[in-house]
Write a protein that holds these residues in place. Sequence first.
Motif, mmCIF file in Angstrom:
data_model
loop_
_atom_site.group_PDB
_atom_site.id
_atom_site.type_symbol
_atom_site.label_atom_id
_atom_site.label_comp_id
_atom_site.label_asym_id
_atom_site.label_seq_id
_atom_site.Cartn_x
_atom_site.Cartn_y
_atom_site.Cartn_z
ATOM 1 N N SER A 219 0.838 -1.196 0.000
ATOM 2 C CA SER A 219 0.000 0.000 0.000
ATOM 3 C C SER A 219 0.878 1.252 0.000
ATOM 4 O O SER A 219 1.928 1.294 0.657
ATOM 5 N N PRO A 220 0.461 2.299 -0.728
ATOM 6 C CA PRO A 220 1.235 3.552 -0.735
ATOM 7 C C PRO A 220 1.279 4.173 0.659
ATOM 8 O O PRO A 220 0.361 3.998 1.466
ATOM 9 N N THR A 221 2.345 4.887 0.921
ATOM 10 C CA THR A 221 2.496 5.626 2.176
ATOM 11 C C THR A 221 2.953 7.039 1.856
ATOM 12 O O THR A 221 3.458 7.318 0.767
ATOM 13 N N ALA A 222 2.764 7.930 2.806
ATOM 14 C CA ALA A 222 3.157 9.330 2.632
ATOM 15 C C ALA A 222 3.782 9.829 3.924
ATOM 16 O O ALA A 222 3.441 9.377 5.017
ATOM 17 N N ALA A 223 4.715 10.773 3.783
ATOM 18 C CA ALA A 223 5.378 11.400 4.932
ATOM 19 C C ALA A 223 5.374 12.906 4.728
ATOM 20 O O ALA A 223 5.660 13.397 3.630
ATOM 21 N N GLY A 243 5.771 10.694 -1.163
ATOM 22 C CA GLY A 243 5.042 9.437 -1.190
ATOM 23 C C GLY A 243 5.936 8.265 -1.551
ATOM 24 O O GLY A 243 6.964 8.405 -2.217
ATOM 25 N N SER A 244 5.535 7.077 -1.103
ATOM 26 C CA SER A 244 6.237 5.833 -1.412
ATOM 27 C C SER A 244 5.215 4.789 -1.863
ATOM 28 O O SER A 244 4.051 4.826 -1.466
ATOM 29 N N ASN A 245 5.705 3.863 -2.722
ATOM 30 C CA ASN A 245 4.912 2.719 -3.199
ATOM 31 C C ASN A 245 3.756 3.120 -4.111
ATOM 32 O O ASN A 245 2.819 2.344 -4.296
ATOM 33 N N ALA A 297 -2.836 7.894 -0.043
ATOM 34 C CA ALA A 297 -2.177 7.931 1.266
ATOM 35 C C ALA A 297 -2.263 9.354 1.798
ATOM 36 O O ALA A 297 -2.376 10.317 1.030
ATOM 37 N N CYS A 299 -0.823 12.146 5.088
ATOM 38 C CA CYS A 299 0.151 12.385 6.153
ATOM 39 C C CYS A 299 -0.095 13.772 6.729
ATOM 40 O O CYS A 299 -0.734 14.617 6.101
#
Length: 596
Positions: A219-223, A243-245, A297, A299
């Motif tokens: 699943s995508p993630t965000a920071a 973002g990642s993924n 995602a 954050c």
Amino acid sequence: MSSQSKSHPGRVLAMLTAMIAVQCMFAALAAAQDQPAPKWELYGGYSYLYPHADIHGQLPGALLPLPGTRLESNPRGIGISATYNFNNWFGLTLDTSTHWGSGESTLPHRIDDAAFSNLSFGPKVTFRHEHFAPFVEVLVGDHRLMPDAFHDIDKVGLMLGGGLDVNLFRHVALRVIRADYVMSSYRYGPPGIPSTDVRGVRLQTGLNFMFGGEAPRVSPTAACTVQPTEVFAGEPVTATASGSNFSPKRTVTYSWNGTGVKVSGSEASTQIDTTGLEPRAYEATANLSDGRRNGTASCSARFTVKVPRPPVIECLADPASVRMGGNSTISSRASSPDGRRLAYSYTASSGDISGNGDTATLSTRGAQPGRITVTCNVNDDRNPPLTASSTTTVNVEAPPPPPAPAPEIKQLEARLALHSIYFQTARPTAENPGGGLLDSQADILEALAKDYRNYLKYRPEAHLILGGHADPRGSEEYNKGLTERRVDRTKNFLVEHGVPADHIETRSFGKDDNLTTEQVKEQIAQNTELSPADRQQMLNNLQVLVLANNRRVDVTLSTTGQQSVRGYPFNAKDYLALINTKGGEKKPPATKKPKR
């Protein structure tokens, strides 16, 4: 052939159309998901065949062909296929399946029971979703029909259809259904006998095993980050999201919002305006999406608006005590707890203070003995600024009493008590500011310059103060300029005769502080050089003399405060020019030069 047999093609087409519609629906849902594909797929499972064909043929040695008989559905079958995927959606499939006969009859053989097998190859297009994967395929290859009554025949056949896989585990999927339209043709007998045309459906279900390829996407993630994390109201804050993924083939979009603060933007970074915010914590939130169903995602990041703190300042004087006329250096020791730029200003209860940095100079010239309070002010660069103040004091000491003057100094001070300097009417003029000084008055100034130069040897701090006056005729502005020219002419003469320019002060009074008629009458009465007849003649022309007495420059000695005697020079050789109300052009009608 019965009417029921004739209706079978319509049912087959209707069934296949429904299957394709369902597959297309799943394909539309999956098209936007873009799941990673395995490199290899290996399927195995149950296979059902509905041939939808009438078999025609003539047995060996028979005189007549057998009547056309409908081939029965065959539920006895298995299917295996292997697929190599070139990318996420396209692959090539090698497929085989076999359906065997019932084995229940002996000769004479049943002609409505037939085995069927195939070995086909063709493209497969898959629409992958996180949980399911619909596909369509076209397969071409060898189709073998094996009826009980006739010999086996191999022909090139076509399969067209698709299916739906539901993912159970990472490497295992349940093939819920696979439906292919089967088409091939066979001939059992001479050319005159109709062909046996298979136009049916193959249905399968089983397990699909997947190997190799990319690992399934997480699943995508965000920071989110903010810089700086602590600010004062009005200072900008930069919020950034990463973002990642997310799918590398898709564009990630950003949307921002805030808690207690307005945050907007559609880029990875945005500026937050903190103007007017109260001191407390605030939060900025970013929502990221690549357009897929699960490709989102969010954050958040927090920043704090700090409580502003005013600057602090300490005010110092060095020295703290000075003699009258002396200077003291005022220093400001200031700082801002918030690291702001500072500006300085100063005020004093007396004297003169100058400077706008962290130091200033207090001049006590003109101040009386006693304490002078100095206030040091500082403000920071906010709008409006925060300020702070501090005070210090400077003690102004009276000069010590002068020592008893030596006899020579007393003599010089006595000689410096000279007469005031008198000018003709309207002299000097603006056109000739260097003129207007008559010889008799120049002699007085020359003697004054000589004695003053000697006096400076003993009292170097002494100053000459020149005060200019004009008679009341003329406007305020004219008289002010006239008296300025008179004191400048007097000063320049003294400087030309050796008096230092920085030891001369000038003041211009215009027609202010004039001698009154009574004061002039008193001077005439006290003048011992005038005879009673001269004195009476002067009184008869008193107004002319009042005007003449106020066209003068007074001289004051700073060390003793003594002022030049305001005695009109009645015995001067150029008296007539001096007293003339028209600038010395004519003799006044009722006056004459007095005798010594």
